[in-house]
Every structure is written in structure tokens, then in C-alpha cells.
Design a protein around this motif. Structure first.
Motif, mmCIF file in Angstrom:
data_model
loop_
_atom_site.group_PDB
_atom_site.id
_atom_site.type_symbol
_atom_site.label_atom_id
_atom_site.label_comp_id
_atom_site.label_asym_id
_atom_site.label_seq_id
_atom_site.Cartn_x
_atom_site.Cartn_y
_atom_site.Cartn_z
ATOM 1 N N SER A 97 0.825 -1.203 0.000
ATOM 2 C CA SER A 97 0.000 0.000 0.000
ATOM 3 C C SER A 97 0.865 1.261 0.000
ATOM 4 N N LEU A 98 1.946 1.249 0.771
ATOM 5 C CA LEU A 98 2.847 2.402 0.788
ATOM 6 C C LEU A 98 3.495 2.615 -0.575
ATOM 7 N N PHE A 99 3.897 1.518 -1.207
ATOM 8 C CA PHE A 99 4.508 1.638 -2.538
ATOM 9 C C PHE A 99 3.504 2.194 -3.542
ATOM 10 N N ILE A 100 2.279 1.696 -3.493
ATOM 11 C CA ILE A 100 1.255 2.156 -4.442
ATOM 12 C C ILE A 100 0.873 3.607 -4.170
ATOM 13 N N LEU A 101 0.797 3.989 -2.892
ATOM 14 C CA LEU A 101 0.456 5.372 -2.552
ATOM 15 C C LEU A 101 1.471 6.351 -3.132
ATOM 16 N N ASN A 102 2.734 6.108 -2.856
ATOM 17 C CA ASN A 102 3.768 7.031 -3.340
ATOM 18 C C ASN A 102 3.914 6.970 -4.857
ATOM 19 N N GLY A 103 3.845 5.756 -5.420
ATOM 20 C CA GLY A 103 3.940 5.658 -6.874
ATOM 21 C C GLY A 103 2.765 6.311 -7.565
ATOM 22 N N GLY A 104 1.552 6.071 -7.035
ATOM 23 C CA GLY A 104 0.385 6.726 -7.620
ATOM 24 C C GLY A 104 0.439 8.230 -7.471
ATOM 25 N N ALA A 155 6.947 10.240 4.419
ATOM 26 C CA ALA A 155 7.315 10.906 3.164
ATOM 27 C C ALA A 155 6.078 11.185 2.317
ATOM 28 N N PHE A 156 5.135 10.256 2.319
ATOM 29 C CA PHE A 156 3.893 10.486 1.571
ATOM 30 C C PHE A 156 3.130 11.676 2.157
ATOM 31 N N GLY A 157 3.067 11.754 3.490
ATOM 32 C CA GLY A 157 2.390 12.887 4.110
ATOM 33 C C GLY A 157 3.073 14.208 3.806
ATOM 34 N N CYS A 158 4.414 14.231 3.856
ATOM 35 C CA CYS A 158 5.147 15.453 3.528
ATOM 36 C C CYS A 158 4.946 15.842 2.066
ATOM 37 N N GLY A 159 4.902 14.831 1.185
ATOM 38 C CA GLY A 159 4.653 15.132 -0.224
ATOM 39 C C GLY A 159 3.290 15.762 -0.439
ATOM 40 N N CYS A 160 2.275 15.244 0.255
ATOM 41 C CA CYS A 160 0.938 15.840 0.152
ATOM 42 C C CYS A 160 0.947 17.281 0.654
ATOM 43 N N PHE A 175 2.065 29.400 -13.335
ATOM 44 C CA PHE A 175 2.650 28.686 -12.195
ATOM 45 C C PHE A 175 4.080 28.312 -12.544
ATOM 46 N N GLN A 176 4.812 27.989 -11.511
ATOM 47 C CA GLN A 176 6.185 27.550 -11.670
ATOM 48 C C GLN A 176 6.246 26.032 -11.459
ATOM 49 N N PRO A 177 6.654 25.228 -12.457
ATOM 50 C CA PRO A 177 6.735 23.773 -12.271
ATOM 51 C C PRO A 177 7.672 23.363 -11.149
ATOM 52 N N SER A 178 8.648 24.234 -10.844
ATOM 53 C CA SER A 178 9.577 23.883 -9.768
ATOM 54 C C SER A 178 8.905 23.850 -8.398
ATOM 55 N N ALA A 179 7.691 24.390 -8.288
ATOM 56 C CA ALA A 179 6.988 24.370 -7.005
ATOM 57 C C ALA A 179 6.603 22.954 -6.588
ATOM 58 N N PHE A 180 6.499 22.047 -7.588
ATOM 59 C CA PHE A 180 6.120 20.662 -7.283
ATOM 60 C C PHE A 180 7.332 19.746 -7.102
ATOM 61 N N VAL A 181 8.533 20.287 -7.268
ATOM 62 C CA VAL A 181 9.734 19.453 -7.125
ATOM 63 C C VAL A 181 9.883 18.874 -5.712
ATOM 64 N N PRO A 182 9.675 19.653 -4.636
ATOM 65 C CA PRO A 182 9.794 19.041 -3.293
ATOM 66 C C PRO A 182 8.821 17.881 -3.074
ATOM 67 N N ALA A 183 7.591 18.037 -3.575
ATOM 68 C CA ALA A 183 6.625 16.953 -3.436
ATOM 69 C C ALA A 183 7.079 15.718 -4.204
ATOM 70 N N PHE A 184 7.619 15.932 -5.403
ATOM 71 C CA PHE A 184 8.116 14.814 -6.194
ATOM 72 C C PHE A 184 9.245 14.086 -5.446
ATOM 73 N N ILE A 185 10.128 14.852 -4.832
ATOM 74 C CA ILE A 185 11.247 14.251 -4.087
ATOM 75 C C ILE A 185 10.724 13.430 -2.910
ATOM 76 N N TYR A 186 9.736 13.963 -2.207
ATOM 77 C CA TYR A 186 9.175 13.226 -1.064
ATOM 78 C C TYR A 186 8.516 11.922 -1.519
ATOM 79 N N PHE A 187 7.750 11.982 -2.591
ATOM 80 C CA PHE A 187 7.080 10.769 -3.069
ATOM 81 C C PHE A 187 8.096 9.734 -3.559
ATOM 82 N N ALA A 188 9.135 10.199 -4.257
ATOM 83 C CA ALA A 188 10.173 9.282 -4.700
ATOM 84 C C ALA A 188 10.912 8.673 -3.511
ATOM 85 N N SER A 189 11.138 9.483 -2.480
ATOM 86 C CA SER A 189 11.773 8.948 -1.266
ATOM 87 C C SER A 189 10.881 7.920 -0.589
ATOM 88 N N GLY A 190 9.571 8.152 -0.618
ATOM 89 C CA GLY A 190 8.638 7.180 -0.052
ATOM 90 C C GLY A 190 8.700 5.851 -0.768
#
Length: 221
Positions: free
Chosen positions: A81-88, A191-196, A108-123
């Protein structure tokens, strides 16, 4: 002196000996039969106790195996479930950024979503590491069990201790891998929570108004 014909004739010494011998045999046979019945009752009681203990051991083993299987299934389901959450979340984030880029009316600036992407990838990475650590934990458990051949030999040549390959070092490895796997799983969820949270912050920077276009005046031509 006359003897009445109705009075009993006393047995001779040989007959008295035979009667005494026969009485003793009857007493010995009765005592032996009583001992045999008592022995049979003891055997039945002992067998009942053994059967009860075997049934208790079977039920305890069945419950232990069921408990172990449920723990394993719940752990695997949690990691999946954790893998699917972060991957999804990564797939959804990429689709969102692509949709926003295709719209000309949103600034908008696409770089604003970079931290979220990093958190999800870390998850995702943490969940994979947790799965691998759990695999090591199961492997250590398996290595601690005795070889089937040693168990079979223990039936014919019982030893004072139950055969096993468990050592204190192996117990430390089992405990360490268990806590590491749990910590990695909790880290993946965090990491998923931080990404959200980062996605929510990035939405605050979106400007739905179209970008201002410069106006030209006749004097500037």
C-alpha cells in the motif's frame, strides 16, 4: 459312643491342603484381576492425558501458524500500500503538471512541485528498502530453524536440547531487521504525508488569472 450319619465328615489333611491351596489361588487371581483392571484404567487415563496434551499442542501450533501468517500478510499488504500510494502520487503529480503546462490561462512555476516529487520518490525508495529488510528478517528466521534431517535423527536419538541453529547473534539480526523494516515503513508513510503537504503548498502559488499581455500604443510603434 455312636456317630450320627448326618454329621459332616472332617476332611483329611491332604484335602484340607488342597482346599487351602485352591482358596489361595482364587485370592491371587482376584487380586491379579483387580491389578489388571487398575492398570488398564491407569493406561486409559494416561492415554487420555496424552491425547488432551496432543490436541492442546495442535491447537496452539495451529493458532501460532495462523497468527504468523496473518502478521506476514498484513505486513506485506502495508508495504504494498505504501509503494502504491507514493507511486500513484508521482503519476498523478506528473499528470497534473502536464495538464497545467498545457493550459495557457494558468501561471505557475513547475519547480513548485519538485519538493513533493522528491518526497514521493523517497517514499517509494523507503518502501522498497523496508520490503528488502523484511525479506532478510524472514531469511534469518528460516536460518534459525533446524535442518529436517536433524529433526528426524532427534526422533531416534533424542538429545537434551531441541535441535536448532538459533544463536544470540542471529537473534540480534532478527530484532534489528524487524525494527529497521518498521522504521522504514513509517518513514515511507511520513514521506507520503510530507509530499501531500508540499503539493498543497504548491497549489497556493497557482495563479488562475491569465498572464498580462503587453499593450502597444500608437506612439510606441
Amino acid at each position: 459312643m455312636t456317630v450320627s450319619s448326618n454329621s459332616p465328615i472332617p476332611p483329611s489333611a491332604e484335602q484340607a491342603f488342597e482346599l487351602t491351596k485352591l482358596a489361595q489361588e482364587h485370592r491371587f487371581e482376584a487380586a491379579g484381576a483387580q491389578d489388571r483392571r487398575a492398570h488398564e484404567r491407569n493406561l486409559i487415563d494416561a492415554q487420555s492425558v496424552i491425547d488432551a496434551r496432543k490436541e492442546y499442542a495442535r491447537q496452539v501450533l495451529e493458532y501460532a501458524l495462523l497468527h504468523h501468517r496473518h502478521l506476514k500478510e498484513y505486513g506485506q499488504a502495508c508495504l504494498r500500500s505504501l509503494f502504491i500510494l507514493n507511486g500513484g502520487a508521482i503519476v498523478s503529480l506528473l499528470a497534473l503538471v502536464g495538464s497545467l503546462l498545457s493550459r495557457s490561462g494558468v501561471a505557475f512555476q513547475p519547480s513548485a512541485f519538485v519538493p513533493a516529487f522528491i518526497y514521493f520518490a523517497s517514499g517509494i525508495g523507503l518502501s522498497i528498502l523496508s520490503m528488502f529488510t523484511a525479506y532478510l528478517n524472514y531469511g534469518f528466521h528460516q536460518w534459525g530453524q533446524a535442518d529436517p534431517g536433524r529433526l528426524a535423527n532427534n526422533i531416534y536419538h533424542p538429545s537434551e536440547e531441541w535441535p536448532h541453529d538459533f544463536t544470540p547473534q542471529l537473534g540480534i539480526k532478527i530484532s534489528c531487521t524487524f525494527f529497521i523494516a518498521v522504521a522504514l515503513g513509517v518513514g515511507s508513510l511520513g514521506a507520503f504525508g510530507c509530499g501531500c503537504f508540499e503539493v498543497a503548498k504548491a497549489f497556493e502559488t497557482l495563479d488562475p488569472r491569465p498572464a498580462a499581455t503587453p499593450t502597444t500604443t500608437p506612439g510606441n510603434r
